[in-house]
Design a protein around this motif. Structure first.
Motif, PDB file in Angstrom:
ATOM      1  N   THR A  49       6.963  -1.237  -3.767  1.00 29.03           N
ATOM      2  CA  THR A  49       7.686   0.110  -3.544  1.00 29.03           C
ATOM      3  C   THR A  49       7.160   0.618  -2.091  1.00 29.03           C
ATOM      4  N   HIS A  50       5.912   0.635  -2.006  1.00 31.06           N
ATOM      5  CA  HIS A  50       5.220   1.194  -0.799  1.00 31.06           C
ATOM      6  C   HIS A  50       3.685   0.510  -0.693  1.00 31.06           C
ATOM      7  N   GLY A  51       3.060   0.828   0.446  1.00 33.41           N
ATOM      8  CA  GLY A  51       1.929   0.231   0.713  1.00 33.41           C
ATOM      9  C   GLY A  51       0.664   0.472   0.272  1.00 33.41           C
ATOM     10  N   HIS A  52       0.558   1.624  -0.545  1.00 36.53           N
ATOM     11  CA  HIS A  52      -0.839   1.809  -1.321  1.00 36.53           C
ATOM     12  C   HIS A  52      -1.401   0.825  -2.109  1.00 36.53           C
ATOM     13  N   SER A  53      -2.602   0.658  -1.989  1.00 38.03           N
ATOM     14  CA  SER A  53      -3.289  -0.455  -2.676  1.00 38.03           C
ATOM     15  C   SER A  53      -2.997  -0.478  -4.216  1.00 38.03           C
ATOM     16  N   ASP A  54      -2.994   0.723  -5.010  1.00 45.39           N
ATOM     17  CA  ASP A  54      -2.616   0.550  -6.304  1.00 45.39           C
ATOM     18  C   ASP A  54      -1.231   0.003  -6.660  1.00 45.39           C
ATOM     19  N   HIS A  55      -0.587  -0.520  -5.528  1.00 44.15           N
ATOM     20  CA  HIS A  55       0.734  -0.950  -5.563  1.00 44.15           C
ATOM     21  C   HIS A  55       0.977  -2.397  -4.824  1.00 44.15           C
ATOM     22  N   VAL A  56      -0.097  -2.984  -3.971  1.00 42.15           N
ATOM     23  CA  VAL A  56       0.075  -4.110  -3.453  1.00 42.15           C
ATOM     24  C   VAL A  56      -1.158  -4.797  -3.652  1.00 42.15           C
ATOM     25  N   LEU A 109       9.937  10.076  -2.008  1.00 45.06           N
ATOM     26  CA  LEU A 109       8.975  10.831  -1.301  1.00 45.06           C
ATOM     27  C   LEU A 109       7.675  10.677  -1.429  1.00 45.06           C
ATOM     28  N   HIS A 110       7.042  10.222  -0.722  1.00 47.27           N
ATOM     29  CA  HIS A 110       5.518   9.547  -0.767  1.00 47.27           C
ATOM     30  C   HIS A 110       5.204   8.986   0.634  1.00 47.27           C
ATOM     31  N   GLY A 111       3.742   8.304   0.507  1.00 46.40           N
ATOM     32  CA  GLY A 111       3.277   7.788   1.812  1.00 46.40           C
ATOM     33  C   GLY A 111       3.351   6.329   1.726  1.00 46.40           C
ATOM     34  N   GLY A 140       9.397   4.254  -8.303  1.00 46.76           N
ATOM     35  CA  GLY A 140       8.320   4.174  -7.545  1.00 46.76           C
ATOM     36  C   GLY A 140       7.461   5.376  -7.474  1.00 46.76           C
ATOM     37  N   ASP A 141       6.432   5.625  -6.501  1.00 45.03           N
ATOM     38  CA  ASP A 141       6.024   6.833  -6.541  1.00 45.03           C
ATOM     39  C   ASP A 141       6.620   7.847  -5.573  1.00 45.03           C
ATOM     40  N   THR A 142       6.937   8.933  -6.400  1.00 51.41           N
ATOM     41  CA  THR A 142       7.856   9.914  -5.565  1.00 51.41           C
ATOM     42  C   THR A 142       7.659  11.123  -6.288  1.00 51.41           C
TER      43      THR A 142
HETATM   44 NI    NI Z   1       1.208   5.568  -3.820  1.00 47.84          NI
END
Ligand code: NI
Ligand code: MN
Length: 227
Positions: A49-56, A109-111, A140-142
Motif C-alpha cells: 500500500t505504501h513505502g513505510h518500513s512497517d509495510h514493505v 491519506l498518508h505518507g 491501508g494506512d489512512t
Molecule cells: Ni505508514
C-alpha cells in the motif's frame, strides 16, 4: 469461489483467493504481533500500500524466495524491480486483472517514503474484485476521507480498516468510515502492535454493531475470516 482473509498482525494481511496466496504489506521480522516468520510465508502475489518500513520490510525477501509478484504504485514497483524483484506498477484509480482478481488502487491519506529515503509516490488502498464477484477493500494506512462513500457504492463484502490512531484513523473516525463504506463485514487492523496504537477492538466492534448494519469481526493475529 472461496475467499479467506487472515490478519497477520499490524497492517499485514493474507488473502487466499481460490488457492492463490496474497500477502498485503508483509511485516514479520520486527513485528511484535507477528505469529509467523517471514521465511515460512507462502505467496503468489505481494500487494504493497505504501513505502513505510512497517509495510514493505519483508517484501523483497519473500518475493525472492517464493517468486511472488509485487503489485503497488509505479514508484514502489520500480523500486522493487531495481532490486531484481518482479513487480507490476499501477496507480491511483487504475485497476488491472491479475487473473485471481481485478485489483484497483484507491486513495489513502498518508505518507509513502521508502526505507532508504526513495520517493514511494502516493499511498494507496486496494479494492479487490474476485472472478466470482466478491469485493474486498483494504484501506491501508489512512485518515478518514469523504470519498470512502464512493468506494462504498461498490457494495463491499469486506472492508479491512485501521483503527489504531496516531498514524491512521482512530476508533471514532474508523466508525465514521464504516458508515461511509457500508460493507457487509469489517475487520479492524493496524492497532495494538505497540502501546502507541493500543485500542480495545471489542469496544469498537460493539459501536459498529449498534450504529451500523455492518458486521464487525475482531480477529487476533493469525486468525482468519472466510467470506
Ligand atoms: Ni505508514
Ligand atoms: Mn503503518
Amino acid at each position: 469461489m472461496s475467499l479467506t482473509y487472515t490478519w497477520l498482525g499490524h497492517g499485514t494481511s493474507g488473502l487466499d483467493v481460490d488457492g492463490t496466496k496474497v500477502i498485503v504489506d508483509p511485516f514479520f521480522t520486527d513485528n511484535p504481533a507477528a505469529t509467523v516468520k517471514a521465511q515460512e510465508v507462502e505467496a503468489d502475489y505481494i500487494l504493497i500500500t505504501h513505502g513505510h518500513s512497517d509495510h514493505v520490510a519483508d517484501a523483497a525477501s519473500i518475493a525472492r524466495r517464493t517468486g511472488a509478484k509485487v503489485v503497488s504504485n509505479f514508484e514502489i514497483a520500480t523500486w522493487f524491480q531495481n532490486q531484481g524483484v518482479e513487480a507490476h506498477g499501477q496507480h491511483l484509480g487504475g485497476g488491472h486483472d491479475h487473473g485471481w482478481a481485478y485489483v484497483k488502487l484507491t486513495l489513502a491519506l498518508h505518507g509513502s517514503a521508502l526505507p532508504d529515503g526513495s520517493d514511494g509516490g502516493n499511498p494507496c488502498g486496494f479494492l479487490i474484485t474476485t472472478p466470482g464477484g466478491q469485493k474486498v477493500y483494504l484501506a491501508g494506512d489512512t485518515g478518514l476521507f469523504g470519498d470512502m462513500a464512493l468506494i462504498g457504492e461498490e457494495r463491499l463484502d469486506l472492508a479491512v480498516i485501521p483503527i489504531g490512531d496516531n498514524f491512521t484513523m482512530g476508533p471514532d473516525d474508523a466508525l465514521r468510515a464504516v458508515k461511509l463504506l457500508q460493507a457487509k463485514h469489517v475487520i479492524p487492523v493496524h492497532h495494538s502492535t505497540w502501546d502507541l496504537i493500543e485500542q480495545d477492538a471489542d469496544v469498537w466492534a460493539e459501536k459498529v454493531r449498534s450504529e451500523t448494519e455492518t458486521e464487525p469481526h475482531v480477529l487476533q493475529p493469525g486468525e482468519s475470516f472466510t467470506l
